[in-house]
Scaffold this active site. Structure first.
Site, PDB file in Angstrom:
ATOM      1  N   GLU A  41       0.833  -1.204   0.000  1.00 56.00           N
ATOM      2  CA  GLU A  41       0.000   0.000   0.000  1.00 56.00           C
ATOM      3  C   GLU A  41       0.874   1.263   0.000  1.00 56.00           C
ATOM      4  OE1 GLU A  41      -3.501   1.971   2.859  1.00 56.00           O
ATOM      5  OE2 GLU A  41      -2.292   0.291   3.579  1.00 56.00           O
ATOM      6  N   LYS A 112      -9.286   2.482  -2.150  1.00 61.83           N
ATOM      7  CA  LYS A 112      -9.577   1.960  -0.814  1.00 61.83           C
ATOM      8  C   LYS A 112     -10.921   2.467  -0.325  1.00 61.83           C
ATOM      9  CE  LYS A 112      -7.152   1.397   3.636  1.00 61.83           C
ATOM     10  NZ  LYS A 112      -5.885   1.700   4.337  1.00 61.83           N
ATOM     11  N   CYS A 148      -5.498  -3.051   2.403  1.00 66.21           N
ATOM     12  CA  CYS A 148      -5.337  -3.100   3.859  1.00 66.21           C
ATOM     13  C   CYS A 148      -6.666  -3.198   4.611  1.00 66.21           C
ATOM     14  CB  CYS A 148      -4.529  -1.897   4.325  1.00 66.21           C
ATOM     15  SG  CYS A 148      -3.735  -2.161   5.951  1.00 66.21           S
TER      16      CYS A 148
END
Length: 549
Positions: A41, A112, A148
């Site tokens: 990330e 994300k 994540c």
């Protein structure tokens, strides 16, 4: 499909270095016949970039680096993480994105969705959460790519109102890939494994997870990238606290195979072992990424400075550590001997500068104002601040960085001198309780005696007045540390802690001391974070608040 997982150490804002490292590993993976190489990330810019993200030029440099990486992706695909401009009028200006690059072109962009805004995380300050989810088709497979926290909403008390995988699963993916920048804490590896295993078993898909490694000031990233089968079984675990590149094959029936010897741990490392490795990486990266090589510290003969000195020597090389013995008129002969023995054991550099004349000169200068008032904390702090002046002078003259040696127990209750022993460039053990410092010293001595045994077994003392002991001012550390842990790590109130069986007067005193010391902690150096709740950016308390004080 052969997939390479690249677990690398990035440097925030160092686009030249990060880009070169990514391209180098793209080429390595291609030479090994990989079809896809996956990076962590926000790997292009480093994590966390914080308010660098508010500069348009910074985001533009991220895109420029991504285009350079894309040119290197011929006959191979890669996944990289970077911030991108939000192309919608509504919402925040940026997305936390992943690029899927194939044959020189950005084939897909994944943003994300779940943006953590707790503890050390502040992503919603910068990024707009995604509401659109699509799989990526590659080599006849469908990849469910997430970033994540997108996989961390399977907990019993969900933080978010959506789960990206609940939407992606309807597109019938063959594999999940998650790119992450998940910071280290000594209990975090088991939590990560449990969360990711739950995802793999919940969605009945294999999962490949790539984590960041390296330290960014106080935050340490431990790597430990993970691979799970479609039943949620952990099948491989990449190394912790070091860079690594590993290869896995996704078979036609969506099984995961690999040729290298597994590094899967049969037994989880203990807390102290993890703390040791984390601090070593934290020191090393703080110096390397700041462009410094040499450290200095005041060495008292006590356990805290001994542990910090030993850790610094291991991280930087003993030849790059200067230990300065700064005895006062209250320093005991055995403390000086313990400090000298440690220097001999480590082979680091050392100097001895007595502070008796300096402190007496300051006391004499203040005698018209102090008017023969009795010796108290004022004279104690003059000693500590005299030491800081000498250490900082040597930093200025020789280019050292001063290592702070205060432990978490002391930092919690304000048992330290502001602008004295609380100063420094980086706090090495400020997230390590005193009882853990003792355990860390024994771990350092696991193969041979490095820290003199006397430093470990003698009663802790600041040695700022005759026959002083820490317990003159504080509860025994085994009691103090447990109360502090309940209050700081687990956020339990004084009433809750008292109900657990701790003495009421002691609990109320400890919590009052902790709250009253907030102004001190606000002015101290960044602390290497090794616990679930460290002082600093992950714990934000008002300085003049009255709750629980």
């Amino acid at each position: 499909m052969k997939i390479a997982l690249a677990q690398l150490n990035y440097h925030i804002g160092n686009f030249e270095s990060n880009t070169a490292k990514i391209i180098d590993h793209v080429n390595k993976a291609k030479q090994q016949g990989a079809d896809l190489v996956v990076f962590a990330e926000l790997c292009v810019c480093g994590y966390p970039s914080r308010d660098f993200l508010e500069f348009d030029e910074f985001i533009g440099l991220c895109e420029q680096s991504a285009q350079e990486i894309a040119l290197a992706c011929k006959d191979i695909a890669c996944i990289i993480g970077l911030p991108t401009f939000n192309n919608k009028t509504e919402g925040k200006d940026l997305n936390n994105s992943a690029y899927f690059i194939e044959n020189g072109k950005i084939k897909a962009v994944v943003n994300k969705a779940l943006l953590p805004n707790y503890d050390v995380f502040d992503e919603y300050r910068y990024f707009e959460p995604s509401t659109e989810f699509d799989c990526i088709e590659f080599k006849g497979k469908k990849i469910a790519l997430t970033i994540c926290e997108d996989l961390w909403n399977t907990i019993e008390n969900p933080l978010y109102i959506t789960r990206p995988m609940d939407i992606l699963i309807h597109q019938q993916p063959d594999v999940m890939i998650n790119i992450a920048a998940s910071p280290f804490a000594y209990n975090h590896d088991e939590e990560r494994i449990a969360i990711l295993s739950d995802n793999a078993s919940r969605y009945k898909l294999p999962l490949l997870y790539v984590n960041n490694i390296g330290a960014q000031t106080e935050l340490i990233f431990d790597g430990g990238s993970l691979v799970f089968d479609n039943a949620g079984n952990l099948v491989d675990e990449m190394p912790y606290f070091e860079e690594s590149l590993a290869y896995y094959t996704l078979t036609d029936d969506n099984a995961i195979t690999f040729d290298h010897p597994t590094t899967l741990k049969t037994e989880r490392p203990g807390d102290i072992e993890q703390i040791h490795h984390g601090i070593i990486l934290g020191i090393r990266d703080y110096f390397y990424k700041s462009g410094f090589k040499q450290a200095i510290l005041g060495l008292s003969g006590g356990i805290d400075s001994a542990v910090v000195c030993a850790l610094a020597a291991e991280a930087l090389g003993a030849e790059n550590v200067m230990a300065v013995l700064l005895p006062s008129r209250f320093s005991s002969d055995h403390s000086l001997k313990d400090a000298e023995d440690l220097v001999a054991n480590l082979g680091c550099k050392s100097e001895t500068i007595a502070i008796k004349d300096i402190t007496e000169a300051i006391e004499t200068s203040l005698s018209p104002q102090f008017k023969n008032l009795p010796f108290n904390i004022a004279e104690e702090n003059i000693q500590s601040r005299s030491r800081a002046i000498l250490l900082m002078a040597m930093c200025n003259k020789f280019g050292y960085i001063l290592l702070n040696t205060s432990n978490k127990s002391e930092a919690s209750v304000g048992y330290g001198t502001l602008y004295g022993d609380m100063c420094g460039g980086i706090s090495v053990i400020g997230d390590v309780y005193k009882t853990q410092v003792f355990a860390l010293a024994r771990y350092i001595n696991r193969d041979k005696e490095i820290i003199p045994i006397n430093s470990i077994v003698k009663p802790p003392s600041a040695e700022l007045r005759p026959d002083q002991k820490d317990t003159d001012s504080l509860p025994e550390y085994d009691v103090l540390d447990k109360i502090l842990e309940e209050y700081i790590e687990y956020r339990r109130s004084s009433a809750e802690i008292i109900k657990m069986g701790y003495d009421e007067a002691t609990v109320r005193r400890v919590i009052k001391l902790t709250n009253s010391a907030e102004h001190k902690r606000y002015q101290t150096p960044p602390i290497l974070r090794v616990s679930p709740k460290a002082f600093g950016m992950g714990r934000r308390m008002p300085i003049v608040g009255k709750y629980l004080s």
